[in-house]
Design a protein around this motif. Structure first.
Motif, mmCIF file in Angstrom:
data_model
loop_
_atom_site.group_PDB
_atom_site.id
_atom_site.type_symbol
_atom_site.label_atom_id
_atom_site.label_comp_id
_atom_site.label_asym_id
_atom_site.label_seq_id
_atom_site.Cartn_x
_atom_site.Cartn_y
_atom_site.Cartn_z
ATOM 1 N N CYS A 161 0.828 -1.208 0.000
ATOM 2 C CA CYS A 161 0.000 0.000 0.000
ATOM 3 C C CYS A 161 0.863 1.259 0.000
ATOM 4 O O CYS A 161 0.529 2.259 -0.647
ATOM 5 C CB CYS A 161 -0.909 0.027 1.229
ATOM 6 S SG CYS A 161 -2.299 -1.105 1.178
ATOM 7 N N SER A 166 2.549 0.585 -5.838
ATOM 8 C CA SER A 166 1.815 -0.560 -5.268
ATOM 9 C C SER A 166 2.478 -1.893 -5.578
ATOM 10 O O SER A 166 1.826 -2.928 -5.555
ATOM 11 C CB SER A 166 0.356 -0.578 -5.746
ATOM 12 O OG SER A 166 -0.312 0.581 -5.329
ATOM 13 N N ASP A 223 -7.224 -0.607 -3.851
ATOM 14 C CA ASP A 223 -7.003 0.465 -2.885
ATOM 15 C C ASP A 223 -7.394 -0.039 -1.498
ATOM 16 O O ASP A 223 -8.532 -0.458 -1.279
ATOM 17 C CB ASP A 223 -7.845 1.689 -3.243
ATOM 18 C CG ASP A 223 -7.379 2.369 -4.523
ATOM 19 O OD1 ASP A 223 -6.165 2.319 -4.795
ATOM 20 O OD2 ASP A 223 -8.227 2.923 -5.237
#
Length: 228
Positions: A161, A166, A223
């Protein structure tokens, strides 16, 4: 229009690139431009984009190669080829290289905006997933339901994260987990990622959660909101 849509453009014609950025920015999109594959890679290292608009004739790595490379890395990326090549053979090659849409220059502002809006609707539809929360204190992953995680699983998700793109190489993930960098630990990491995929599904997330980067590491495709 999806105002959260993020668009990257790689075009070596400075005037055209500036015009595309201007028109798409005025329409409310987040837009970044590059003149080469090297600059584009720098953009993707610090941003997650929904759409890549790519010219074919570029200095260095051409648009066909760029499209194929980015398609391998991210199947969810929407690739629009915007090029002066108009033959059927060129279009077939473009689609074979990973393009979702092939537009020929000159393209009108109205047509380009309509194409981007159409892609944006598909992107928005994919985003209709519950908020995913990683709670560091309770060591849980929550979407529609809470799922318990162990310490290493928490560390892996948190590290991915916090990575700008990512993704992280496997050796970095092993270091973060406090494990030796060897074949045994690499195999253990593969098992851990497989278990995490199942836990995302158990939490109620139907979207693909992780991508293996050709044996070099892993990318988190969702996300995740971190809370302490």
């Amino acid at each position: 229009m999806d105002s959260n849509l993020k668009i990257a453009i790689v075009e070596d014609n400075d005037d055209l690139r500036a015009l595309l950025i201007q028109d798409l920015s005025i329409a409310g999109y987040f837009v970044k431009g590059a003149e080469s594959a090297e600059q584009l890679d720098e953009l993707f290292a610090s941003n997650i984009f929904d759409i890549l608009i790519v010219d074919i004739n570029l200095p260095g790595e051409n648009g066909l190669s760029i499209s194929a490379r980015y398609r391998r890395l991210n199947s969810q990326l929407n690739i629009v080829m915007l090029t002066a090549r108009t033959s059927i053979e060129d279009k077939v090659t473009g689609y074979d290289s990973g393009a979702d849409l092939y537009l020929t220059k000159p393209v009108s502002n109205a047509e380009l905006l309509a194409a981007i809006a159409s892609i944006g609707r598909r992107v928005a539809a994919r985003r209709v997933i519950p908020e995913i929360v990683l709670n560091l204190r309770s060591m849980t992953l929550t979407a529609n339901k809470a799922v318990d995680l162990n310490k290493q699983e928490v560390l892996v998700i948190k590290a991915l994260c916090e990575s700008p793109s990512s993704n992280l190489p496997y050796y970095k993930l092993l270091e973060i987990c406090g494990e030796p960098i060897d074949d045994v630990s690499k195999a253990t990491l593969e098992v851990r990622i497989a278990r995490l995929r199942k836990k995302f599904i158990e939490a109620g997330v139907s979207e693909k959660s992780f991508r293996a980067l050709r044996g070099d590491g892993y990318q988190l495709l969702l996300d995740v909101h971190i809370v302490l």
